[in-house]
Design a protein around this motif. Structure first.
Motif, PDB file in Angstrom:
ATOM      1  N   UNK A 131       0.857  -1.185   0.000  1.00 16.99           N
ATOM      2  CA  UNK A 131       0.000   0.000   0.000  1.00 16.99           C
ATOM      3  C   UNK A 131       0.892   1.233   0.000  1.00 16.99           C
ATOM      4  N   UNK A 132       0.290   2.377  -0.321  1.00 17.35           N
ATOM      5  CA  UNK A 132       1.003   3.630  -0.134  1.00 17.35           C
ATOM      6  C   UNK A 132       0.984   3.976   1.351  1.00 17.35           C
ATOM      7  N   UNK A 133       1.809   4.937   1.764  1.00 16.17           N
ATOM      8  CA  UNK A 133       1.730   5.389   3.146  1.00 16.17           C
ATOM      9  C   UNK A 133       3.049   5.893   3.672  1.00 16.17           C
ATOM     10  N   UNK A 134       2.953   6.438   4.895  1.00 14.29           N
ATOM     11  CA  UNK A 134       4.136   6.918   5.608  1.00 14.29           C
ATOM     12  C   UNK A 134       4.267   6.138   6.908  1.00 14.29           C
ATOM     13  N   UNK A 135       5.499   5.838   7.275  1.00  9.55           N
ATOM     14  CA  UNK A 135       5.782   5.085   8.499  1.00  9.55           C
ATOM     15  C   UNK A 135       6.885   5.791   9.265  1.00  9.55           C
ATOM     16  N   UNK A 136       6.779   5.764  10.586  1.00 10.64           N
ATOM     17  CA  UNK A 136       7.750   6.420  11.445  1.00 10.64           C
ATOM     18  C   UNK A 136       8.387   5.424  12.407  1.00 10.64           C
ATOM     19  N   UNK A 137       9.661   5.664  12.699  1.00  4.34           N
ATOM     20  CA  UNK A 137      10.355   4.962  13.771  1.00  4.34           C
ATOM     21  C   UNK A 137      11.046   5.974  14.657  1.00  4.34           C
ATOM     22  N   UNK A 138      11.165   5.659  15.946  1.00  7.95           N
ATOM     23  CA  UNK A 138      11.708   6.626  16.894  1.00  7.95           C
ATOM     24  C   UNK A 138      12.507   5.903  17.959  1.00  7.95           C
ATOM     25  N   UNK A 139      13.520   6.589  18.470  1.00  6.97           N
ATOM     26  CA  UNK A 139      14.286   6.087  19.606  1.00  6.97           C
ATOM     27  C   UNK A 139      14.837   7.273  20.380  1.00  6.97           C
ATOM     28  N   UNK A 140      14.966   7.109  21.680  1.00  7.01           N
ATOM     29  CA  UNK A 140      15.512   8.147  22.555  1.00  7.01           C
ATOM     30  C   UNK A 140      16.322   7.483  23.655  1.00  7.01           C
ATOM     31  N   UNK A 141      17.359   8.166  24.108  1.00  2.00           N
ATOM     32  CA  UNK A 141      18.232   7.558  25.116  1.00  2.00           C
ATOM     33  C   UNK A 141      17.738   7.797  26.549  1.00  2.00           C
ATOM     34  N   UNK A 142      16.482   8.225  26.713  1.00  2.00           N
ATOM     35  CA  UNK A 142      16.006   8.533  28.065  1.00  2.00           C
ATOM     36  C   UNK A 142      15.703   7.294  28.896  1.00  2.00           C
ATOM     37  N   UNK A 143      15.644   6.113  28.278  1.00  2.00           N
ATOM     38  CA  UNK A 143      15.498   4.854  29.017  1.00  2.00           C
ATOM     39  C   UNK A 143      16.457   3.826  28.416  1.00  2.00           C
ATOM     40  N   UNK A 191      14.329  10.291  14.869  1.00  2.00           N
ATOM     41  CA  UNK A 191      13.045  10.023  14.224  1.00  2.00           C
ATOM     42  C   UNK A 191      13.314   9.742  12.752  1.00  2.00           C
ATOM     43  N   UNK A 192      12.745   8.649  12.261  1.00  2.00           N
ATOM     44  CA  UNK A 192      12.916   8.277  10.856  1.00  2.00           C
ATOM     45  C   UNK A 192      11.538   8.135  10.227  1.00  2.00           C
ATOM     46  N   UNK A 193      11.359   8.756   9.053  1.00  2.00           N
ATOM     47  CA  UNK A 193      10.143   8.561   8.266  1.00  2.00           C
ATOM     48  C   UNK A 193      10.504   7.860   6.963  1.00  2.00           C
ATOM     49  N   UNK A 194       9.712   6.845   6.615  1.00  2.00           N
ATOM     50  CA  UNK A 194       9.798   6.177   5.321  1.00  2.00           C
ATOM     51  C   UNK A 194       8.472   6.379   4.609  1.00  2.00           C
ATOM     52  N   UNK A 195       8.504   6.489   3.279  1.00  2.00           N
ATOM     53  CA  UNK A 195       7.259   6.605   2.520  1.00  2.00           C
ATOM     54  C   UNK A 195       7.304   5.660   1.327  1.00  2.00           C
ATOM     55  N   UNK A 196       6.116   5.143   0.969  1.00  2.00           N
ATOM     56  CA  UNK A 196       6.009   4.133  -0.082  1.00  2.00           C
ATOM     57  C   UNK A 196       4.804   4.412  -0.975  1.00  2.00           C
ATOM     58  N   UNK A 197       4.840   3.839  -2.187  1.00  2.00           N
ATOM     59  CA  UNK A 197       3.697   3.815  -3.094  1.00  2.00           C
ATOM     60  C   UNK A 197       3.338   2.360  -3.368  1.00  2.00           C
ATOM     61  N   UNK A 198       2.062   2.061  -3.468  1.00  2.00           N
ATOM     62  CA  UNK A 198       1.629   0.692  -3.697  1.00  2.00           C
ATOM     63  C   UNK A 198       2.215   0.157  -5.006  1.00  2.00           C
ATOM     64  N   UNK A 199       2.769  -1.037  -4.907  1.00  2.00           N
ATOM     65  CA  UNK A 199       3.354  -1.689  -6.074  1.00  2.00           C
ATOM     66  C   UNK A 199       4.775  -1.285  -6.382  1.00  2.00           C
TER      67      UNK A 199
END
Length: 396
Positions: free
Chosen positions: A124-136, A306-314
């Protein structure tokens, strides 16, 4: 300039929350199907209300591995049993379960399938996020991490019999005080938990009695010193919580996406995770983005990522890769982005291969968060590994 002193709140819900019941059923079906055929495609939605569960969606699977509606309903019933629902209004034995799952659309399949002239595309199309922080130590935001931990400890005690008055449905909320951008104490704790109407002696269970039960779990979940004399507590603030789960409120797959991710400390893309096989980038690319962000922080390249990835279907390759270190990077963020692109393939097939996602590892993700968990020997939570840290360090 970033805000340094502030309060931030995140919530969690237990495995018995009606929406989480649905997430777990959807992912239990995903696991059941992937165990039959690792390359199968699934998109499973579940709805639940008083003594009623309905499953909807699509599956693409070979004829030899096909599953029946009766099998799917049996998986759903067993999931409800494991959560612990044996109540008049929602009982694993007596609730009605219907499956309306059908074959995946051929139009969608042809866009995703690999062919002679193209690689396998995104589901599918869409945007996805990943995140990390050193607070824990888990490289997660503190409020959501501790909100999850409270409910996991309560659930473990309920399942073991150590807390027999607790019932499956529960919610928690933690408001953290940050000083200098670092979490230092719990400002407010909120816990609402379903409970039996009466205690073992037959007395009506009050909010004060529930607080006595809950307090040790909260204290065990948070670091020493985070709860102090100024911490405000709200335990079952309505005064009574006997009717719960799908009998108290309808549930639906995919309604707790902020609980599933970072508790609001980072963005979430457009799609939920549960019920989807890993060709769906809503799920797999969000896992990849967390994996990459966590490894950036684990490598010491930034305190937050913070990382964003974006995709298009197919389309196989991501349309864009965006990296934001919120001004905490030790090196040029452009170098981090280049290192990320070079460190692993971000095509749907590349992500699934790198993280080993074509296996039945998803039901366990459907309560208490998809992130901040320990990698498991069978490949569960593989996106929580930090095995890419050294390669990222070397690449910048």
């Amino acid at each position: 300039m970033s805000l340094e002193n502030y309060l931030f709140t995140s919530e969690s819900v237990s495995e018995g929350h009606p929406d989480k019941v649905c997430d777990q059923i959807s992912d239990a079906v995903v696991d059941y199907i992937l165990a039959r055929e690792p390359e199968a495609r699934t998109a499973i939605e579940t709805a639940a209300t008083t003594n009623k569960v309905v499953l909807m969606g699509e599956v693409k699977i070979s004829e030899d591995s096909a599953v029946t509606p009766e099998e799917i309903c049996a998986v759903a019933r067993d999931t409800i049993r494991k959560i612990g629902y044996a109540q008049k209004g929602f009982h694993f034995r007596t609730c009605s379960i219907d499956s309306y799952i059908h074959e995946q659309s051929a139009d969608i399949a042809q866009g995703v399938d690999a062919a002679e002239n193209k690689d396998e595309g995104a589901g599918d199309q869409g945007i996805m996020f990943g995140y990390a922080t050193d607070e824990t130590p888990e490289l997660m935001p503190a409020p959501i991490l501790y909100a999850h931990r409270i409910l996991r400890l309560m659930a473990e005690a309920r399942h073991s019999g150590a807390a027999p008055l607790l019932q499956p449905d529960a919610k928690s909320q933690v408001t953290m005080e940050y000083r200098g951008g670092v979490p230092v104490r719990a400002d407010t704790i909120v816990v609402s938990t379903q409970h039996t109407a009466r205690d073992a002696a037959g007395a009506e269970l009050t909010s004060d009695a529930v607080r006595e039960i809950v307090t040790p779990f909260v204290q065990a979940a948070l670091p020493e010193g985070f709860i102090d004399a100024r911490t405000v507590w709200h335990v079952n603030p309505t005064g009574r919580f006997v009717i719960g789960g799908p009998d108290g409120d309808a549930g639906l797959t995919g309604r707790k996406i902020i609980v599933d991710t970072y508790g609001g400390a980072a963005p979430h893309g457009g799609g939920a995770f549960s019920g989807k096989d890993p060709t769906k980038v809503d799920r797999s690319a969000a896992y990849a983005a967390r994996y990459l962000a966590k490894n950036v922080v684990a490598a010491g390249l930034a305190k937050r990522c913070l990382i964003q990835l974006s995709y298009a279907i197919g389309v196989a390759e991501p349309l864009a890769v965006y990296v934001d270190t919120n001004g905490t990077a030790e090196v040029d963020p452009a170098k981090i982005e280049k290192a990320i692109r070079e460190s692993m393939s971000l095509t749907p097939r590349g992500i699934r291969t790198h993280l080993g996602l074509n296996r039945p590892i998803y039901q366990r993700t459907a309560a208490y968060g998809h992130f901040g968990r320990a990698p498991e020997a069978d490949g569960g939570f593989a996106w929580e590994r930090t095995d890419l840290a050294e390669a990222l360090k070397a690449a910048v």
